[in-house]
Write a protein that holds these residues in place. Sequence first.
Motif, PDB file in Angstrom:
ATOM      1  N   ASN A 162       0.838  -1.206   0.000  1.00 47.84           N
ATOM      2  CA  ASN A 162       0.000   0.000   0.000  1.00 47.84           C
ATOM      3  C   ASN A 162       0.872   1.255   0.000  1.00 47.84           C
ATOM      4  OD1 ASN A 162       0.726  -0.998   2.626  1.00 47.84           O
ATOM      5  ND2 ASN A 162      -0.392   0.727   3.492  1.00 47.84           N
ATOM      6  N   SER A 163       2.175   1.067   0.154  1.00 45.85           N
ATOM      7  CA  SER A 163       3.092   2.211   0.095  1.00 45.85           C
ATOM      8  C   SER A 163       3.937   2.107  -1.167  1.00 45.85           C
ATOM      9  CB  SER A 163       3.976   2.240   1.342  1.00 45.85           C
ATOM     10  OG  SER A 163       4.593   3.496   1.469  1.00 45.85           O
ATOM     11  N   LEU A 164       4.593   0.970  -1.344  1.00 49.02           N
ATOM     12  CA  LEU A 164       5.336   0.709  -2.587  1.00 49.02           C
ATOM     13  C   LEU A 164       5.039  -0.717  -3.021  1.00 49.02           C
ATOM     14  CD1 LEU A 164       7.441   1.410  -4.762  1.00 49.02           C
ATOM     15  CD2 LEU A 164       9.196   0.548  -3.212  1.00 49.02           C
TER      16      LEU A 164
ATOM     17  N   ASN B 115      -6.481  13.928   6.348  1.00 48.06           N
ATOM     18  CA  ASN B 115      -6.099  13.582   4.979  1.00 48.06           C
ATOM     19  C   ASN B 115      -4.577  13.505   4.882  1.00 48.06           C
ATOM     20  OD1 ASN B 115      -6.259  13.079   2.236  1.00 48.06           O
ATOM     21  ND2 ASN B 115      -7.472  14.891   1.749  1.00 48.06           N
ATOM     22  N   PHE B 116      -4.074  12.895   3.813  1.00 49.84           N
ATOM     23  CA  PHE B 116      -2.627  12.828   3.623  1.00 49.84           C
ATOM     24  C   PHE B 116      -2.081  14.257   3.549  1.00 49.84           C
ATOM     25  CE2 PHE B 116       1.302  12.124   1.168  1.00 49.84           C
ATOM     26  CZ  PHE B 116       1.894  11.186   1.992  1.00 49.84           C
ATOM     27  N   PRO B 117      -0.968  14.533   4.240  1.00 44.35           N
ATOM     28  CA  PRO B 117      -0.501  15.922   4.347  1.00 44.35           C
ATOM     29  C   PRO B 117      -0.358  16.644   3.014  1.00 44.35           C
ATOM     30  CG  PRO B 117       0.714  14.541   5.861  1.00 44.35           C
ATOM     31  CD  PRO B 117      -0.176  13.620   5.078  1.00 44.35           C
TER      32      PRO B 117
ATOM     33  N   ASN C  87      -8.328   6.498   3.495  1.00 42.08           N
ATOM     34  CA  ASN C  87      -7.406   7.292   4.303  1.00 42.08           C
ATOM     35  C   ASN C  87      -6.060   6.571   4.454  1.00 42.08           C
ATOM     36  OD1 ASN C  87      -6.210   8.038   7.136  1.00 42.08           O
ATOM     37  ND2 ASN C  87      -7.516   9.741   6.517  1.00 42.08           N
ATOM     38  N   TYR C  88      -4.977   7.312   4.210  1.00 38.94           N
ATOM     39  CA  TYR C  88      -3.634   6.685   4.206  1.00 38.94           C
ATOM     40  C   TYR C  88      -3.282   6.080   5.568  1.00 38.94           C
ATOM     41  CZ  TYR C  88      -1.358  10.231   7.105  1.00 38.94           C
ATOM     42  OH  TYR C  88      -0.993  11.018   8.156  1.00 38.94           O
ATOM     43  N   ARG C  89      -3.771   6.678   6.644  1.00 47.66           N
ATOM     44  CA  ARG C  89      -3.355   6.243   7.979  1.00 47.66           C
ATOM     45  C   ARG C  89      -4.340   5.226   8.554  1.00 47.66           C
ATOM     46  NH1 ARG C  89      -3.683   7.950  13.198  1.00 47.66           N
ATOM     47  NH2 ARG C  89      -5.363   9.356  12.608  1.00 47.66           N
TER      48      ARG C  89
ATOM     49  N   ALA D 145      -5.231   7.442  -4.282  1.00 49.47           N
ATOM     50  CA  ALA D 145      -3.914   6.814  -4.089  1.00 49.47           C
ATOM     51  C   ALA D 145      -4.013   5.448  -3.404  1.00 49.47           C
ATOM     52  CB  ALA D 145      -3.010   7.736  -3.276  1.00 49.47           C
ATOM     53  N   HIS D 146      -4.882   5.344  -2.403  1.00 52.13           N
ATOM     54  CA  HIS D 146      -4.944   4.098  -1.621  1.00 52.13           C
ATOM     55  C   HIS D 146      -6.104   3.189  -2.009  1.00 52.13           C
ATOM     56  CE1 HIS D 146      -1.696   4.694   1.322  1.00 52.13           C
ATOM     57  NE2 HIS D 146      -1.918   5.967   1.075  1.00 52.13           N
ATOM     58  N   SER D 147      -6.760   3.500  -3.111  1.00 53.55           N
ATOM     59  CA  SER D 147      -7.849   2.613  -3.514  1.00 53.55           C
ATOM     60  C   SER D 147      -7.694   2.074  -4.936  1.00 53.55           C
ATOM     61  CB  SER D 147      -9.211   3.317  -3.376  1.00 53.55           C
ATOM     62  OG  SER D 147      -9.239   4.532  -4.078  1.00 53.55           O
TER      63      SER D 147
ATOM     64  N   THR E 261       0.485   5.438  -8.923  1.00 56.03           N
ATOM     65  CA  THR E 261       0.624   4.134  -9.581  1.00 56.03           C
ATOM     66  C   THR E 261       1.665   3.254  -8.895  1.00 56.03           C
ATOM     67  OG1 THR E 261       2.326   4.907 -11.120  1.00 56.03           O
ATOM     68  CG2 THR E 261       0.035   5.139 -11.845  1.00 56.03           C
ATOM     69  N   TYR E 262       2.295   3.750  -7.827  1.00 55.43           N
ATOM     70  CA  TYR E 262       3.361   2.941  -7.220  1.00 55.43           C
ATOM     71  C   TYR E 262       2.881   2.088  -6.053  1.00 55.43           C
ATOM     72  CZ  TYR E 262       3.804   7.337  -4.480  1.00 55.43           C
ATOM     73  OH  TYR E 262       3.562   8.465  -3.740  1.00 55.43           O
ATOM     74  N   LYS E 263       1.588   2.147  -5.735  1.00 59.38           N
ATOM     75  CA  LYS E 263       1.091   1.317  -4.632  1.00 59.38           C
ATOM     76  C   LYS E 263       0.475   0.033  -5.220  1.00 59.38           C
ATOM     77  CE  LYS E 263       0.075   5.504  -1.956  1.00 59.38           C
ATOM     78  NZ  LYS E 263       1.075   5.440  -0.896  1.00 59.38           N
ATOM     79  N   TYR E 264      -0.856   0.000  -5.302  1.00 62.13           N
ATOM     80  CA  TYR E 264      -1.521  -1.230  -5.762  1.00 62.13           C
ATOM     81  C   TYR E 264      -1.380  -1.452  -7.266  1.00 62.13           C
ATOM     82  CZ  TYR E 264      -3.653  -1.101  -1.136  1.00 62.13           C
ATOM     83  OH  TYR E 264      -3.853  -1.083   0.219  1.00 62.13           O
TER      84      TYR E 264
ATOM     85  N   TYR F  98       5.109   2.290   9.708  1.00 59.10           N
ATOM     86  CA  TYR F  98       4.670   3.042  10.879  1.00 59.10           C
ATOM     87  C   TYR F  98       4.188   4.412  10.442  1.00 59.10           C
ATOM     88  CZ  TYR F  98       5.142   6.161  14.884  1.00 59.10           C
ATOM     89  OH  TYR F  98       4.902   7.101  15.839  1.00 59.10           O
ATOM     90  N   ARG F  99       3.091   4.861  11.012  1.00 56.69           N
ATOM     91  CA  ARG F  99       2.648   6.235  10.788  1.00 56.69           C
ATOM     92  C   ARG F  99       2.300   6.870  12.131  1.00 56.69           C
ATOM     93  NH1 ARG F  99       5.056   5.768   7.030  1.00 56.69           N
ATOM     94  NH2 ARG F  99       4.534   5.865   4.829  1.00 56.69           N
ATOM     95  N   GLU F 100       2.614   8.143  12.221  1.00 59.09           N
ATOM     96  CA  GLU F 100       2.369   8.881  13.463  1.00 59.09           C
ATOM     97  C   GLU F 100       0.887   8.831  13.817  1.00 59.09           C
ATOM     98  OE1 GLU F 100       4.511  10.189  15.480  1.00 59.09           O
ATOM     99  OE2 GLU F 100       6.288   9.901  14.234  1.00 59.09           O
TER     100      GLU F 100
ATOM    101  N   THR G 188      14.710   7.975   8.109  1.00 58.97           N
ATOM    102  CA  THR G 188      13.928   9.043   7.477  1.00 58.97           C
ATOM    103  C   THR G 188      12.540   8.533   7.103  1.00 58.97           C
ATOM    104  OG1 THR G 188      15.969   9.891   6.544  1.00 58.97           O
ATOM    105  CG2 THR G 188      13.918  10.736   5.598  1.00 58.97           C
ATOM    106  N   VAL G 189      12.521   7.415   6.396  1.00 61.95           N
ATOM    107  CA  VAL G 189      11.247   6.841   5.960  1.00 61.95           C
ATOM    108  C   VAL G 189      10.814   5.821   6.996  1.00 61.95           C
ATOM    109  CG1 VAL G 189      10.107   5.465   4.177  1.00 61.95           C
ATOM    110  CG2 VAL G 189      11.716   7.267   3.524  1.00 61.95           C
ATOM    111  N   THR G 190       9.607   5.990   7.494  1.00 61.90           N
ATOM    112  CA  THR G 190       9.149   5.130   8.579  1.00 61.90           C
ATOM    113  C   THR G 190       8.196   4.057   8.083  1.00 61.90           C
ATOM    114  OG1 THR G 190       7.297   6.597   9.074  1.00 61.90           O
ATOM    115  CG2 THR G 190       9.377   7.003  10.221  1.00 61.90           C
TER     116      THR G 190
HETATM  117  N1  LIG Z   1       5.180   8.137  -1.376  1.00 64.80           N
HETATM  118  C1  LIG Z   1       6.114   7.703  -0.506  1.00 64.80           C
HETATM  119  C2  LIG Z   1       7.455   8.089  -0.615  1.00 64.80           C
HETATM  120  O1  LIG Z   1       7.774   8.973  -1.598  1.00 64.80           O
HETATM  121  C3  LIG Z   1       8.406   7.619   0.274  1.00 64.80           C
HETATM  122  C4  LIG Z   1       8.014   6.738   1.265  1.00 64.80           C
HETATM  123  C5  LIG Z   1       6.709   6.369   1.425  1.00 64.80           C
HETATM  124  C6  LIG Z   1       5.765   6.892   0.562  1.00 64.80           C
HETATM  125  C7  LIG Z   1       4.352   6.622   0.718  1.00 64.80           C
HETATM  126  O2  LIG Z   1       3.808   5.922  -0.049  1.00 64.80           O
HETATM  127  C8  LIG Z   1       3.622   7.338   1.724  1.00 64.80           C
HETATM  128  C9  LIG Z   1       2.221   6.909   1.602  1.00 64.80           C
HETATM  129  N2  LIG Z   1       1.431   7.584   0.632  1.00 64.80           N
HETATM  130  C10 LIG Z   1       1.483   6.773   2.873  1.00 64.80           C
HETATM  131  O3  LIG Z   1       0.355   6.372   2.785  1.00 64.80           O
HETATM  132  O4  LIG Z   1       2.004   6.998   3.925  1.00 64.80           O
END
Ligand SMILES: Nc1c(O)cccc1C(=O)C[C@H](N)C(=O)O
Length: 416
Positions: free
Chosen positions: A35-37, A128-130, A175-177, A203-205, A225-228, A368-370, A414-416
């Motif tokens: 769902n992320s990559l 929503n996603f930031p 919702n991304y989170r 993005a997430h559907s 296009t990089y998730k599902y 992980y997401r905050e 950096t990337v969680t």
């Molecule tokens: N788009 C991302 C990236 O450029 C780097 C690391 C992660 C991502 C993500 O996919 C974030 C993502 N949209 C999320 O739902 O948190």
Amino acid sequence: MTSREDCDRRDAQDALAAFRDEFVLPEGVVYLDGNSLGARPRAAAARAAQVVEEEWGQDLIGSWNTAGWWELPGRLGDRLAPLIGGAPGTTLVTDTTTGNLFKALAAALSIQAERAPGRRVIVSERDNFPTDLYVAAGLAELLGRGHELRLLDSPDALDAALADGPAVVTLSHVNYRTGALWDLADVTARVHAAGALVVWDLAHSVGALPIDLTGADADLAVGCTYKYLNGGPGSPAFLWVHPRHAGSGTSALPGWWGHARPFAMEPTFEPATGVARFLAGTQPVVSLALVECGLEIAARADLAAVRAKSLALGDLFLDLVEQRCGDHPLRLVTPREHDRRGSHLTLAHPDAYAVVQALIARGVVGDYREPDCMRFGLTPLYLRFVDVWDAVDVLADVLDSRAYAEPRFRERSTVT
Ligand SMILES: Nc1c(O)cccc1C(=O)C[C@H](N)C(=O)O
Ligand SMILES: Cc1ncc(COP(=O)(O)O)c(C=O)c1O
């Protein structure tokens, strides 16, 4: 209690099982972060070599014409369109989701500036996603015409916001989170009844569940296009515009790729007809070409079956977590009801970051997401029921043994 053998049996009967072979997955890893990559389609390596070695290496500049490089955004858009209920000629694969959202929101606001100039409010969700919030707030400020962003603190607040007569509503379908799912058709109808336009972020559907933008009569939509869809890291995003808006709504980034006659090199911008007006500048051809490998797989998968398996994998995950991790302070953040959730599940835990790192160290990759969320993505094309069983088995052990308490699992990347 469901046994691993039960899961093996379900995999043996799974009509989507054969798709797994079309992806490259590292040995010993249960990948719950599609769902992320999304994972790499097997075909992507050969396609990358073809673009780099033949199209670029041998044919050089000629490939803009001979390899169809120029047409890629529209051609891939047409391949993606059936996944979102789009007609041919309504969809582009181009730019980033962030950039496309900027163009889509700007277009929606410019349409409303003609139709209902008094409307100045953009509605979105605080959760929503930031990037979606930053784009909307940034655009409101840039326009300098008194637009403002109003944020919903819960889905129930939508009707009150609509009653105040906003110009545009922009929401993430899933919702991304939290993984919560909006009813796209219902919300679109309510937004229209209130005289506003809707811009969806899919993005997430997209690729995870059936979407019918045309049937819902939505206005504009974007997504990645990089998730599902398994397009690869940073692969270009998409933009869909309902045909009724394709001739209206200025692009906020009127670049030469969106000109009616790009190679006439005219000093003033005249938009191309249809969705092509939303093209901006030169596209990342290598990345763009790889999107086709994921789309080609998605086109052969029945989205209703994908959705059914996603929900079944999710139910299995939740049942096993309840059975095996019930003594731990886990809280389900995602709505459990099928019609209210997307294709990832989020569990809150006081040590969520460390637990996720401990899981990754054991080959179970989530993220992980905050502030305290562990996300587990369910990608039915390459995930088996037995993978879900193994993932929960490791989760139970990590929690029971407190393996996550090791200091190394608290070091933040950096990337969680
Ligand atoms: N788009 C991302 C990236 O450029 C780097 C690391 C992660 C991502 C993500 O996919 C974030 C993502 N949209 C999320 O739902 O948190
Ligand atoms: C809902 C949503 N919109 C947009 C994005 C990202 O946009 P971009 O690809 O421009 O970074 C993400 C995740 O990365 C997302 O989850």
